[in-house]
Enzyme design. Structure first.
Site, mmCIF file in Angstrom:
data_model
loop_
_atom_site.group_PDB
_atom_site.id
_atom_site.type_symbol
_atom_site.label_atom_id
_atom_site.label_comp_id
_atom_site.label_asym_id
_atom_site.label_seq_id
_atom_site.Cartn_x
_atom_site.Cartn_y
_atom_site.Cartn_z
ATOM 1 N N PRO A 2 49.394 43.947 37.922
ATOM 2 C CA PRO A 2 50.542 43.426 38.676
ATOM 3 C C PRO A 2 51.480 42.622 38.110
ATOM 4 C CG PRO A 2 48.556 42.902 39.499
ATOM 5 C CD PRO A 2 48.235 43.245 38.293
ATOM 6 N N GLU A 3 52.641 42.950 38.034
ATOM 7 C CA GLU A 3 53.912 41.803 37.313
ATOM 8 C C GLU A 3 54.402 41.178 38.566
ATOM 9 O OE1 GLU A 3 55.947 43.806 34.188
ATOM 10 O OE2 GLU A 3 54.508 45.285 33.866
#
Length: 279
Positions: A2-3
């Site tokens: 996840p960014e």
DNA sequence: CAACCCACCTGACTGC
DNA sequence: TGCAGTCAGGTGGGTT
């Protein structure tokens, strides 16, 4: 995994479900995640009310009321899922899933942390000096906050020989941009990912800063990118994958010029780019 | 310092 | 079928 867009999607999903609710109890199944979970500090959150769900870089921040106004720091690592499930108060809780490592029981909401690779993290900080916490202290600029623009990128890139893509992913300078969005931003800006950061003109820095902001904003609007493990608080997928210009599109036509998208490897990470329209 | 490279961990997939 | 090798949205710590 996840960014920023994925963490922000989790944050906006979790906030209305948790804010104002009292944390009844904490259950830890295993605490050897990226770092050992500080059990006593986490247990000390029980009985407190969640006052806000915020984000700094790729960390979710669960703010609680009471003495010291403690904050739970949650990082999803590569495969972490922060699930918020409606449950009936005082009824039996669902069985633990494989790779589910801890739970926060809010009575009618159950937070479940599922993370196969265990690169995720859970820690507790004192609210008063949150930014002094070791995991947060060295973090750089937020890309969607004032202060991020071409002038900023120009300033931090002078005399740097590191690749542009690596600079975008350096959390001491700029937070929230990971391997997907770094490739995407370089493509949008028409800049080769391997260009020496110090060689960027002011104009190119303007384009790159705009590209970072645009791609992150668009990805948030789409609920993030779900290639493999990422899911929202209700296990929903993000649908930004179909808007990606280059990431995981090796050999497919560039959406701007039609040339085949290329894949190279830099420092063990995949980089996707178009050799014909990125300079 | 800046720039690398590695480790941490599990699961999915590829090729022999 | 099995097994080895490679790869995956991150990042702190160690080395050069």
């Amino acid at each position: 995994m996840p960014e920023l867009p994925e963490v922000e999607t989790v944050r906006t999903g979790a906030e209305p479900l948790l804010r104002g609710r009292r944390l009844g109890g904490v259950e830890l199944r295993r605490h050897d995640l990226r770092w050992p979970i500080p059990v006593a500090a986490v247990q000390g959150l029980a009985g407190r009310r969640c006052t806000a769900v915020a984000r700094r870089a790729k960390y979710l921040l669960l703010h609680f009321d009471g003495d010291g106004a403690p904050v739970a720091l949650v990082h999803l690592g590569m495969t972490g899922r922060f699930l918020v499930e409606p449950v009936a108060p005082r009824r039996p809780r669902p069985a633990w899933r494989p790779h589910e490592h801890w739970r926060l029981d809010f009575g009618d909401r159950l937070v479940r942390f599922v993370d196969p690779r265990r690169f995720g993290a859970l820690d507790v900080a004192a609210g008063a000096d949150l930014s002094a916490h070791p995991l947060l202290a060295g973090l750089g600029q937020e890309p969607l906050q004032p202060g991020f623009d071409g002038a900023f990128l120009h300033r931090v890139s002078r005399r740097r020989r590191t690749a542009v893509k690596a600079l975008l992913m350096d959390a001491r300078i700029l937070v929230g941009v990971g391997n997907i969005y770094a490739s995407e931003a370089c493509w949008r800006a028409g800049v080769r990912p391997r260009r020496a950061a110090g060689s960027l003109s002011r104009r190119e820095c303007d384009a790159l800063a705009a590209a970072v902001g645009e791609v992150l904003t668009a990805a948030i609007a789409a609920g993030g990118t779900s290639f493999r493990d990422y899911r929202g608080v209700g296990e929903e997928q993000g649908f930004f994958a179909r808007e990606l210009a280059v990431y995981e599109r090796e050999g497919e036509p560039c959406r701007r010029c039609g040339a085949a998208v290329r894949l190279t490897r830099d420092g063990g990470r995949s980089t996707y780019w178009c050799a014909s329209c990125q300079n």
